[in-house]
Design an enzyme around this catalytic site. Structure first.
Site, PDB file in Angstrom:
ATOM      1  N   ASN A   1      33.462  47.571  36.650  1.00 51.82           N
ATOM      2  CA  ASN A   1      34.039  46.012  36.688  1.00 51.82           C
ATOM      3  C   ASN A   1      35.309  45.889  37.299  1.00 51.82           C
ATOM      4  O   ASN A   1      35.699  44.772  37.987  1.00 51.82           O
ATOM      5  CB  ASN A   1      34.093  45.708  35.219  1.00 51.82           C
ATOM      6  CG  ASN A   1      34.886  44.287  35.076  1.00 51.82           C
ATOM      7  OD1 ASN A   1      34.508  43.230  35.437  1.00 51.82           O
ATOM      8  ND2 ASN A   1      36.280  44.542  34.701  1.00 51.82           N
TER       9      ASN A   1
ATOM     10  N   TYR B   1      37.385  42.635  51.195  1.00 48.09           N
ATOM     11  CA  TYR B   1      37.179  42.403  49.606  1.00 48.09           C
ATOM     12  C   TYR B   1      35.508  42.146  49.722  1.00 48.09           C
ATOM     13  O   TYR B   1      34.702  42.785  49.120  1.00 48.09           O
ATOM     14  CB  TYR B   1      37.904  41.546  48.927  1.00 48.09           C
ATOM     15  CG  TYR B   1      37.209  40.875  47.576  1.00 48.09           C
ATOM     16  CD1 TYR B   1      37.843  41.921  46.497  1.00 48.09           C
ATOM     17  CD2 TYR B   1      36.449  39.815  47.488  1.00 48.09           C
ATOM     18  CE1 TYR B   1      37.244  41.330  45.516  1.00 48.09           C
ATOM     19  CE2 TYR B   1      36.115  39.644  46.178  1.00 48.09           C
ATOM     20  CZ  TYR B   1      36.550  40.414  45.104  1.00 48.09           C
ATOM     21  OH  TYR B   1      36.223  40.201  43.826  1.00 48.09           O
TER      22      TYR B   1
ATOM     23  N   ALA C   1      33.580  42.659  52.072  1.00 53.53           N
ATOM     24  CA  ALA C   1      32.496  43.989  52.742  1.00 53.53           C
ATOM     25  C   ALA C   1      32.419  44.795  51.805  1.00 53.53           C
ATOM     26  O   ALA C   1      31.261  45.505  51.441  1.00 53.53           O
ATOM     27  CB  ALA C   1      33.152  44.334  53.898  1.00 53.53           C
TER      28      ALA C   1
ATOM     29  N   LYS D   1      32.294  44.360  48.398  1.00 52.51           N
ATOM     30  CA  LYS D   1      31.521  43.599  47.387  1.00 52.51           C
ATOM     31  C   LYS D   1      30.062  43.634  47.992  1.00 52.51           C
ATOM     32  O   LYS D   1      29.065  43.918  47.118  1.00 52.51           O
ATOM     33  CB  LYS D   1      31.986  42.370  46.913  1.00 52.51           C
ATOM     34  CG  LYS D   1      33.394  42.294  46.247  1.00 52.51           C
ATOM     35  CD  LYS D   1      33.117  43.214  44.772  1.00 52.51           C
ATOM     36  CE  LYS D   1      34.254  43.043  43.925  1.00 52.51           C
ATOM     37  NZ  LYS D   1      34.344  43.658  42.659  1.00 52.51           N
TER      38      LYS D   1
HETATM   39  N1  LIG Z   1      36.864  36.211  38.031  1.00 47.93           N
HETATM   40  C1  LIG Z   1      36.164  35.834  39.002  1.00 47.93           C
HETATM   41  O1  LIG Z   1      35.833  34.595  39.209  1.00 47.93           O
HETATM   42  C2  LIG Z   1      35.607  36.952  39.926  1.00 47.93           C
HETATM   43  C3  LIG Z   1      34.704  36.318  41.081  1.00 47.93           C
HETATM   44  C4  LIG Z   1      34.136  37.227  41.728  1.00 47.93           C
HETATM   45  C5  LIG Z   1      34.091  38.683  41.523  1.00 47.93           C
HETATM   46  N2  LIG Z   1      34.984  39.138  40.509  1.00 47.93           N
HETATM   47  C6  LIG Z   1      34.769  40.453  40.108  1.00 47.93           C
HETATM   48  O2  LIG Z   1      34.796  40.562  38.750  1.00 47.93           O
HETATM   49  C7  LIG Z   1      35.442  41.874  38.226  1.00 47.93           C
HETATM   50  C8  LIG Z   1      36.337  41.340  37.145  1.00 47.93           C
HETATM   51  O3  LIG Z   1      37.235  40.721  37.448  1.00 47.93           O
HETATM   52  P1  LIG Z   1      38.051  39.890  36.597  1.00 47.93           P
HETATM   53  O4  LIG Z   1      37.885  38.347  37.044  1.00 47.93           O
HETATM   54  O5  LIG Z   1      38.203  39.912  35.296  1.00 47.93           O
HETATM   55  O6  LIG Z   1      39.638  40.246  37.010  1.00 47.93           O
HETATM   56  P2  LIG Z   1      41.234  40.636  36.583  1.00 47.93           P
HETATM   57  O7  LIG Z   1      41.994  40.313  37.797  1.00 47.93           O
HETATM   58  O8  LIG Z   1      41.458  39.503  35.427  1.00 47.93           O
HETATM   59  O9  LIG Z   1      40.597  42.014  36.160  1.00 47.93           O
HETATM   60  C9  LIG Z   1      40.584  43.234  37.055  1.00 47.93           C
HETATM   61  C10 LIG Z   1      40.952  44.396  36.192  1.00 47.93           C
HETATM   62  O10 LIG Z   1      40.786  45.417  36.989  1.00 47.93           O
HETATM   63  C11 LIG Z   1      41.881  46.339  37.101  1.00 47.93           C
HETATM   64  N3  LIG Z   1      42.016  47.112  38.116  1.00 47.93           N
HETATM   65  C12 LIG Z   1      42.443  46.621  39.371  1.00 47.93           C
HETATM   66  N4  LIG Z   1      42.567  47.773  40.205  1.00 47.93           N
HETATM   67  C13 LIG Z   1      42.242  48.678  39.395  1.00 47.93           C
HETATM   68  C14 LIG Z   1      42.056  50.016  39.771  1.00 47.93           C
HETATM   69  N5  LIG Z   1      42.439  50.600  41.208  1.00 47.93           N
HETATM   70  N6  LIG Z   1      41.682  51.044  38.777  1.00 47.93           N
HETATM   71  C15 LIG Z   1      41.459  50.597  37.390  1.00 47.93           C
HETATM   72  N7  LIG Z   1      41.571  49.220  37.109  1.00 47.93           N
HETATM   73  C16 LIG Z   1      41.935  48.384  38.106  1.00 47.93           C
HETATM   74  C17 LIG Z   1      43.047  45.391  36.852  1.00 47.93           C
HETATM   75  O11 LIG Z   1      44.306  46.113  36.296  1.00 47.93           O
HETATM   76  C18 LIG Z   1      42.603  44.293  35.672  1.00 47.93           C
HETATM   77  O12 LIG Z   1      42.547  44.819  34.412  1.00 47.93           O
HETATM   78  C19 LIG Z   1      36.029  42.355  39.566  1.00 47.93           C
HETATM   79  O13 LIG Z   1      35.337  43.206  40.123  1.00 47.93           O
HETATM   80  C20 LIG Z   1      36.179  41.119  40.576  1.00 47.93           C
HETATM   81  O14 LIG Z   1      36.110  41.390  41.856  1.00 47.93           O
HETATM   82  C21 LIG Z   1      35.728  38.326  39.594  1.00 47.93           C
END
Ligand SMILES: NC(=O)c1ccc[n+]([C@@H]2O[C@H](COP(=O)([O-])OP(=O)(O)OC[C@H]3O[C@@H](n4cnc5c(N)ncnc54)[C@H](O)[C@@H]3O)[C@@H](O)[C@H]2O)c1
Length: 261
Positions: free
Chosen positions: A94, A158, A160, A162
């Site tokens: 995640n 990003y 690419a 994903k």
């Molecule tokens: N929220 C959305 O609308 C959305 C949309 C599309 C995709 N996503 C994807 O869902 C997933 C969860 O996102 P979210 O919305 O909870 O985001 P968020 O930013 O709230 O949480 C992301 C978490 O990942 C951790 N993180 C970042 N880089 C890291 C690393 N190098 N090593 C370990 N941990 C790391 C951060 O510290 C954070 O706790 C992500 O992969 C994100 O790309 C989210």
């Protein structure tokens, strides 16, 4: 319907568990009686979450301050948790980071960060978890994004990464299927988490909402429901799939046409 009792005693690793979807997944699996490892770059935040939850035993709900882009640190943490319990049942890849950058002006650092965390991170975690899943089978969930199939200006690196995760999902499903390790993926549209704070701070909610037929944003509990479906007996024969968690963004180019006046 998924029976959450299925997750009692399961050994679960959630990356990116310091906030947003990952934090919610970790807490909800813990409520189900799973043994949960929280892996995140933000060590203080995951330690605070553990303190708040007050697990009876350290390994019931354990924080690992790890950068998923650091393969050695990833392997060490997964070995520690996997060896303690003798297996891992579920890995949710995640952790993710989104920084905007147009190709013409993007720096090496920006490109590396997007690819290292969003694409290589899941590769390192998955590779490390396989020895602990091979005997009993298990589930790996990759968290992609709508931007992995529907690109956005300034989100090329990003997107690419994903998109790569969607291909890896199918590839790993084929490689790990013989061990009954199912690999699936979901692609969020807009889920209310700190990642979306910038959009909300800029008051762009309304324009975002106009892309979504359901006319609402997703919630972290929607992610939990989908993850538990994929990992449950209900999805016993589901493997190599990516599903949108996006309120139907892909359904039409003109969602507002169906909105009630
Ligand atoms: N929220 C959305 O609308 C959305 C949309 C599309 C995709 N996503 C994807 O869902 C997933 C969860 O996102 P979210 O919305 O909870 O985001 P968020 O930013 O709230 O949480 C992301 C978490 O990942 C951790 N993180 C970042 N880089 C890291 C690393 N190098 N090593 C370990 N941990 C790391 C951060 O510290 C954070 O706790 C992500 O992969 C994100 O790309 C989210």
């Amino acid at each position: 319907m998924v029976n959450l009792k299925e997750f009692e005693g399961k050994v679960v690793i959630i990356t990116g568990a310091a906030q947003g979807q990952g934090e919610h997944l970790a807490k909800r699996f813990h409520e189900c009686g799973s043994k949960v490892a929280l892996m995140d770059l933000n060590e203080d935040a995951i330690k605070n979450i553990v303190e708040e939850v007050k697990p009876a035993d350290e390994y019931e709900f354990k924080a690992y301050g790890v950068n998923v882009a650091d393969s050695e640190a990833v392997t060490k943490a997964i070995d520690d948790f996997g060896k303690h319990w003798g297996r891992v049942d579920i890995l949710v890849n995640n952790a993710g980071v989104l920084h905007k950058g147009m190709v013409e002006t993007s720096t090496d650092n920006h490109i590396n960060l997007m690819i290292d965390v969003n694409l290589k991170g899941p590769m390192y975690c998955t590779r490390a978890v396989i020895p602990y899943m091979k005997e009993n089978g298990g589930n790996i969930l990759n968290v992609s994004s709508i931007l992995g199939t529907f690109p956005n200006t300034g989100a090329g690196a990003y997107g690419a990464a994903k998109a790569g995760l969607i291909i890896l999902t199918r590839c790993w499903a084929a490689e790990l299927g013989p061990y009954h390790i199912r690999v699936n993926c979901y692609a969020p549209g807009t889920i209310k988490t700190p990642m979306m704070d910038e959009i909300f701070a800029q008051h762009r909610e309304e324009s975002k909402l106009q892309q979504i037929p359901m006319r609402e944003f997703g919630d972290v509990e929607d992610a939990f429901k989908l993850v538990t479906f994929f990992c449950s007996e209900q999805a016993h024969y589901v493997n190599g799939q990516t599903i949108g968690l996006d309120g139907g963004i892909w359904a039409t180019q003109t969602p507002t046409a169906a909105w009630k006046k």
